[in-house]
Design a protein around this motif. Structure first.
Motif, PDB file in Angstrom:
ATOM      1  N   LEU A 137       0.843  -1.183   0.000  1.00  0.00           N
ATOM      2  CA  LEU A 137       0.000   0.000   0.000  1.00  0.00           C
ATOM      3  C   LEU A 137       0.880   1.236   0.000  1.00  0.00           C
ATOM      4  O   LEU A 137       1.830   1.331   0.778  1.00  0.00           O
ATOM      5  CB  LEU A 137      -0.924  -0.006   1.216  1.00  0.00           C
ATOM      6  CG  LEU A 137      -1.849  -1.212   1.323  1.00  0.00           C
ATOM      7  CD1 LEU A 137      -2.692  -1.112   2.579  1.00  0.00           C
ATOM      8  CD2 LEU A 137      -2.721  -1.335   0.097  1.00  0.00           C
TER       9      LEU A 137
ATOM     10  N   ASN B 160      -8.418  -5.169   0.907  1.00  0.00           N
ATOM     11  CA  ASN B 160      -9.281  -4.185   0.257  1.00  0.00           C
ATOM     12  C   ASN B 160      -9.466  -2.983   1.166  1.00  0.00           C
ATOM     13  O   ASN B 160      -9.096  -2.997   2.331  1.00  0.00           O
ATOM     14  CB  ASN B 160     -10.624  -4.803  -0.160  1.00  0.00           C
ATOM     15  CG  ASN B 160     -11.355  -5.409   1.005  1.00  0.00           C
ATOM     16  OD1 ASN B 160     -11.371  -4.865   2.100  1.00  0.00           O
ATOM     17  ND2 ASN B 160     -11.975  -6.557   0.763  1.00  0.00           N
ATOM     18  N   ARG B 161     -10.044  -1.930   0.600  1.00  0.00           N
ATOM     19  CA  ARG B 161     -10.185  -0.683   1.346  1.00  0.00           C
ATOM     20  C   ARG B 161     -11.179  -0.805   2.496  1.00  0.00           C
ATOM     21  O   ARG B 161     -11.028  -0.141   3.520  1.00  0.00           O
ATOM     22  CB  ARG B 161     -10.610   0.431   0.401  1.00  0.00           C
ATOM     23  CG  ARG B 161      -9.478   0.911  -0.459  1.00  0.00           C
ATOM     24  CD  ARG B 161      -9.855   2.194  -1.184  1.00  0.00           C
ATOM     25  NE  ARG B 161      -8.687   2.743  -1.837  1.00  0.00           N
ATOM     26  CZ  ARG B 161      -8.452   2.639  -3.125  1.00  0.00           C
ATOM     27  NH1 ARG B 161      -9.303   2.026  -3.910  1.00  0.00           N
ATOM     28  NH2 ARG B 161      -7.358   3.165  -3.646  1.00  0.00           N
TER      29      ARG B 161
ATOM     30  N   LEU C 168      -9.337  -2.179   5.362  1.00  0.00           N
ATOM     31  CA  LEU C 168      -8.422  -1.144   5.856  1.00  0.00           C
ATOM     32  C   LEU C 168      -9.177  -0.120   6.690  1.00  0.00           C
ATOM     33  O   LEU C 168      -8.700   0.297   7.745  1.00  0.00           O
ATOM     34  CB  LEU C 168      -7.711  -0.467   4.681  1.00  0.00           C
ATOM     35  CG  LEU C 168      -6.695   0.605   5.023  1.00  0.00           C
ATOM     36  CD1 LEU C 168      -5.553   0.021   5.837  1.00  0.00           C
ATOM     37  CD2 LEU C 168      -6.160   1.233   3.748  1.00  0.00           C
ATOM     38  N   GLN C 169     -10.360   0.246   6.246  1.00  0.00           N
ATOM     39  CA  GLN C 169     -11.169   1.203   6.995  1.00  0.00           C
ATOM     40  C   GLN C 169     -11.569   0.623   8.350  1.00  0.00           C
ATOM     41  O   GLN C 169     -11.538   1.327   9.357  1.00  0.00           O
ATOM     42  CB  GLN C 169     -12.409   1.577   6.192  1.00  0.00           C
ATOM     43  CG  GLN C 169     -13.266   2.626   6.866  1.00  0.00           C
ATOM     44  CD  GLN C 169     -14.475   2.995   6.034  1.00  0.00           C
ATOM     45  OE1 GLN C 169     -14.895   2.247   5.160  1.00  0.00           O
ATOM     46  NE2 GLN C 169     -15.040   4.150   6.300  1.00  0.00           N
TER      47      GLN C 169
ATOM     48  N   GLU D 279     -12.051   6.989   8.258  1.00  0.00           N
ATOM     49  CA  GLU D 279     -11.881   7.136   6.812  1.00  0.00           C
ATOM     50  C   GLU D 279     -10.485   7.606   6.455  1.00  0.00           C
ATOM     51  O   GLU D 279     -10.081   7.513   5.310  1.00  0.00           O
ATOM     52  CB  GLU D 279     -12.886   8.144   6.257  1.00  0.00           C
ATOM     53  CG  GLU D 279     -14.269   7.619   6.107  1.00  0.00           C
ATOM     54  CD  GLU D 279     -15.157   8.592   5.373  1.00  0.00           C
ATOM     55  OE1 GLU D 279     -14.747   9.745   5.164  1.00  0.00           O
ATOM     56  OE2 GLU D 279     -16.265   8.194   5.014  1.00  0.00           O
TER      57      GLU D 279
ATOM     58  N   ILE E 241      -8.631   7.125   2.768  1.00  0.00           N
ATOM     59  CA  ILE E 241      -8.386   5.744   2.326  1.00  0.00           C
ATOM     60  C   ILE E 241      -8.419   5.636   0.809  1.00  0.00           C
ATOM     61  O   ILE E 241      -7.673   4.845   0.226  1.00  0.00           O
ATOM     62  CB  ILE E 241      -9.408   4.800   2.993  1.00  0.00           C
ATOM     63  CG1 ILE E 241      -9.089   4.701   4.481  1.00  0.00           C
ATOM     64  CG2 ILE E 241      -9.404   3.435   2.354  1.00  0.00           C
ATOM     65  CD1 ILE E 241     -10.031   3.855   5.269  1.00  0.00           C
ATOM     66  N   ASN E 242      -9.223   6.447   0.135  1.00  0.00           N
ATOM     67  CA  ASN E 242      -9.275   6.403  -1.324  1.00  0.00           C
ATOM     68  C   ASN E 242      -7.995   6.936  -1.964  1.00  0.00           C
ATOM     69  O   ASN E 242      -7.747   6.697  -3.142  1.00  0.00           O
ATOM     70  CB  ASN E 242     -10.477   7.182  -1.849  1.00  0.00           C
ATOM     71  CG  ASN E 242     -11.781   6.503  -1.505  1.00  0.00           C
ATOM     72  OD1 ASN E 242     -11.815   5.319  -1.199  1.00  0.00           O
ATOM     73  ND2 ASN E 242     -12.854   7.261  -1.533  1.00  0.00           N
TER      74      ASN E 242
ATOM     75  N   THR F 258      -3.127   3.730  -2.569  1.00  0.00           N
ATOM     76  CA  THR F 258      -3.190   2.806  -3.692  1.00  0.00           C
ATOM     77  C   THR F 258      -2.319   1.584  -3.415  1.00  0.00           C
ATOM     78  O   THR F 258      -1.444   1.614  -2.564  1.00  0.00           O
ATOM     79  CB  THR F 258      -2.713   3.474  -4.993  1.00  0.00           C
ATOM     80  OG1 THR F 258      -1.381   3.960  -4.811  1.00  0.00           O
ATOM     81  CG2 THR F 258      -3.626   4.624  -5.378  1.00  0.00           C
TER      82      THR F 258
ATOM     83  N   PHE G  65      -7.689  -4.176  -5.134  1.00  0.00           N
ATOM     84  CA  PHE G  65      -7.675  -3.151  -4.090  1.00  0.00           C
ATOM     85  C   PHE G  65      -8.003  -1.785  -4.682  1.00  0.00           C
ATOM     86  O   PHE G  65      -8.804  -1.041  -4.137  1.00  0.00           O
ATOM     87  CB  PHE G  65      -6.309  -3.099  -3.402  1.00  0.00           C
ATOM     88  CG  PHE G  65      -6.254  -2.122  -2.260  1.00  0.00           C
ATOM     89  CD1 PHE G  65      -6.561  -2.520  -0.981  1.00  0.00           C
ATOM     90  CD2 PHE G  65      -5.893  -0.798  -2.466  1.00  0.00           C
ATOM     91  CE1 PHE G  65      -6.519  -1.623   0.077  1.00  0.00           C
ATOM     92  CE2 PHE G  65      -5.849   0.112  -1.424  1.00  0.00           C
ATOM     93  CZ  PHE G  65      -6.162  -0.311  -0.152  1.00  0.00           C
ATOM     94  N   ASN G  66      -7.388  -1.444  -5.795  1.00  0.00           N
ATOM     95  CA  ASN G  66      -7.553  -0.125  -6.390  1.00  0.00           C
ATOM     96  C   ASN G  66      -8.924   0.079  -7.038  1.00  0.00           C
ATOM     97  O   ASN G  66      -9.363   1.213  -7.214  1.00  0.00           O
ATOM     98  CB  ASN G  66      -6.460   0.137  -7.425  1.00  0.00           C
ATOM     99  CG  ASN G  66      -5.107   0.260  -6.782  1.00  0.00           C
ATOM    100  OD1 ASN G  66      -4.981   0.655  -5.630  1.00  0.00           O
ATOM    101  ND2 ASN G  66      -4.079  -0.104  -7.520  1.00  0.00           N
TER     102      ASN G  66
ATOM    103  N   VAL H  26     -13.612   1.730  -4.078  1.00  0.00           N
ATOM    104  CA  VAL H  26     -13.437   2.983  -3.340  1.00  0.00           C
ATOM    105  C   VAL H  26     -14.486   3.062  -2.237  1.00  0.00           C
ATOM    106  O   VAL H  26     -15.546   2.475  -2.316  1.00  0.00           O
ATOM    107  CB  VAL H  26     -13.536   4.228  -4.259  1.00  0.00           C
ATOM    108  CG1 VAL H  26     -12.391   4.277  -5.230  1.00  0.00           C
ATOM    109  CG2 VAL H  26     -14.856   4.264  -4.978  1.00  0.00           C
TER     110      VAL H  26
END
Length: 116
Positions: free
Chosen positions: A3, A22-23, A26-27, A33, A50-51, A54, A105-106, A109
């Motif tokens: 990341l 994935n995001r 992570l969140q 956020e 978080i967005n 990458t 992952f990318n 969003v």
């Protein structure tokens, strides 16, 4: 997969120590956020959404797979001949897997909270 984020002050790429697929995960891990990040180059502490984080393929894993593929091919080619040369495809499979994980992952969003 690693990341990354870009520092707002010095525009250098930095890596996060967190590892998630994935995001959304992570969140949940950071319970917010935004992630507090510290630039390794200029030392600036900042918050990144978080967005804005990458994922890229981890080249260290790919290099290890190349070395493993060469060693396995060199050992097996003396015993099995031409068929053993297929073991050299190990790095290709690892490279594709890392790329697919980064793409997954990318491509997702997180919806930003409205600031009403």
């Amino acid at each position: 997969m690693r990341l990354t984020y870009t520092c707002r002050a010095c525009k250098r790429r930095n890596f996060l120590n967190l590892r998630e697929d994935n995001r959304a995960n992570l969140q949940m891990k950071v319970n917010d956020e935004e992630v507090i990040v510290n630039c390794n180059n200029c030392g600036k502490t900042d918050k990144r959404h978080i967005n804005r984080i990458t994922a890229i393929p981890d080249n260290r894993v790919i290099i290890v797979s190349v070395v493993l593929g060469v060693v396995v091919t060199a050992i097996l080619i003396s015993y099995l001949g031409f068929i053993a040369s297929f073991s050299f495809s190990i790095p290709i499979f690892v490279w594709r897997y890392e790329g697919e994980q980064a793409h997954k992952f990318n491509s997702v969003v997180i919806r930003r909270k409205s600031s009403n």
